[in-house]
Scaffold this motif. Sequence first.
Motif, short mmCIF file in Angstrom:
data_model
loop_
_atom_site.label_atom_id
_atom_site.label_comp_id
_atom_site.label_asym_id
_atom_site.label_seq_id
_atom_site.Cartn_x
_atom_site.Cartn_y
_atom_site.Cartn_z
N PRO A 89 0.80 -1.24 0.00
CA PRO A 89 0.00 0.00 0.00
C PRO A 89 0.83 1.28 0.00
CG PRO A 89 -0.93 -1.60 1.52
CD PRO A 89 0.35 -2.19 1.02
N GLY A 90 1.95 1.29 0.68
CA GLY A 90 2.77 2.51 0.74
C GLY A 90 3.67 2.70 -0.46
N GLY A 91 3.56 1.80 -1.45
CA GLY A 91 4.40 1.92 -2.64
C GLY A 91 5.62 1.01 -2.61
N GLY A 92 5.84 0.30 -1.51
CA GLY A 92 6.95 -0.64 -1.44
C GLY A 92 6.63 -1.92 -2.21
N HIS A 93 7.57 -2.85 -2.19
CA HIS A 93 7.41 -4.09 -2.95
C HIS A 93 7.68 -5.29 -2.06
CE1 HIS A 93 7.42 -1.60 -6.56
NE2 HIS A 93 8.50 -1.00 -6.07
N MET A 94 6.85 -6.32 -2.19
CA MET A 94 7.07 -7.56 -1.46
C MET A 94 7.15 -8.73 -2.44
SD MET A 94 4.86 -9.54 1.48
CE MET A 94 5.40 -8.50 2.81
N ILE A 95 8.18 -9.53 -2.28
CA ILE A 95 8.30 -10.79 -3.01
C ILE A 95 8.27 -11.91 -1.98
CG2 ILE A 95 9.91 -12.26 -4.28
CD1 ILE A 95 10.70 -9.81 -5.91
N THR A 96 7.40 -12.87 -2.22
CA THR A 96 7.28 -14.03 -1.34
C THR A 96 7.70 -15.27 -2.13
OG1 THR A 96 5.39 -12.96 -0.27
CG2 THR A 96 5.70 -15.30 0.16
N VAL A 97 8.59 -16.07 -1.54
CA VAL A 97 9.05 -17.29 -2.21
C VAL A 97 8.95 -18.44 -1.22
CG1 VAL A 97 10.96 -18.40 -3.44
CG2 VAL A 97 10.69 -15.93 -3.60
N ASN A 98 8.52 -19.59 -1.74
CA ASN A 98 8.46 -20.79 -0.90
C ASN A 98 9.86 -21.17 -0.42
OD1 ASN A 98 5.77 -20.95 -1.46
ND2 ASN A 98 5.87 -22.89 -2.56
N SER A 99 9.95 -21.59 0.82
CA SER A 99 11.18 -22.17 1.33
C SER A 99 11.41 -23.50 0.61
CB SER A 99 11.05 -22.41 2.84
OG SER A 99 12.17 -23.10 3.31
N MET A 100 12.60 -23.69 0.05
CA MET A 100 12.90 -24.95 -0.64
C MET A 100 14.39 -25.20 -0.59
SD MET A 100 12.19 -23.76 -4.61
CE MET A 100 10.85 -22.61 -4.34
N SER A 101 14.76 -26.47 -0.62
CA SER A 101 16.18 -26.83 -0.51
C SER A 101 16.90 -26.73 -1.85
CB SER A 101 16.30 -28.26 0.02
OG SER A 101 15.74 -29.17 -0.91
N ASN A 102 16.15 -26.70 -2.95
CA ASN A 102 16.75 -26.66 -4.28
C ASN A 102 17.13 -25.21 -4.62
OD1 ASN A 102 17.18 -26.60 -7.11
ND2 ASN A 102 15.95 -28.44 -7.36
#
Length: 201
Positions: free
Chosen positions: A45-58
């Motif tokens: 909402p404030g103009g920032g950016h979020m990237i979400t990634v699954n935890s994985m061993s590869n």
Amino acid sequence: MEEVLERYIPERAIDPCLGLIKKYGIHLKIVNQRITRHGDYRMLPGGGHMITVNSMSNKYRFLITLIHEFAHLVAFETYGRRIKPHGKEWKYTFQQMMLPFLRPEIFPNQLLPLLARHFKNPKASSSTDSALSLALGEFDSEVRDKQYVFELPEGSLFRLYNGRIFRKGRKKIKRYQCVEVATGKLYLFQPQAEVEWLAKS
């Protein structure tokens, strides 16, 4: 952040990824495995950016997913928010952002030709590229308790993560025709879709 990335991506990819995170002010969130997606990007909402990634061993799969999500941000910033999420602008951006990483110091030699072919026309998910998906699977350290659809004999029953049960049918061009047992409806499955094998009918 550097210590976190050391756990998830190849060593020689850390500095370029840190540079992208700092340049765009990205909040990177690593979460427990989600079935339906490997990662996602959203503007805060404030103009920032979020990237979400699954935890994985590869580490190789994680890196591809991370750059995939960076590419969403950069494509939106470059071409505007009205572009298709996986349209030509995103594909071009993803190609350009992956090029510096397609080196033997980052990816094993056996993956590089498959990656080069994949990134001529990148798909919304590397999982839809059978050859690349299977090759990446060789670097998964998790114990594999599922099978790929293509490994099952025709007529086999299998279950999805959501409990739905299907019977495997014949291959039609690139995908397998499978019937949902409860409804009799026909669905097409990618050869490398991971499922739980129940029985041969």
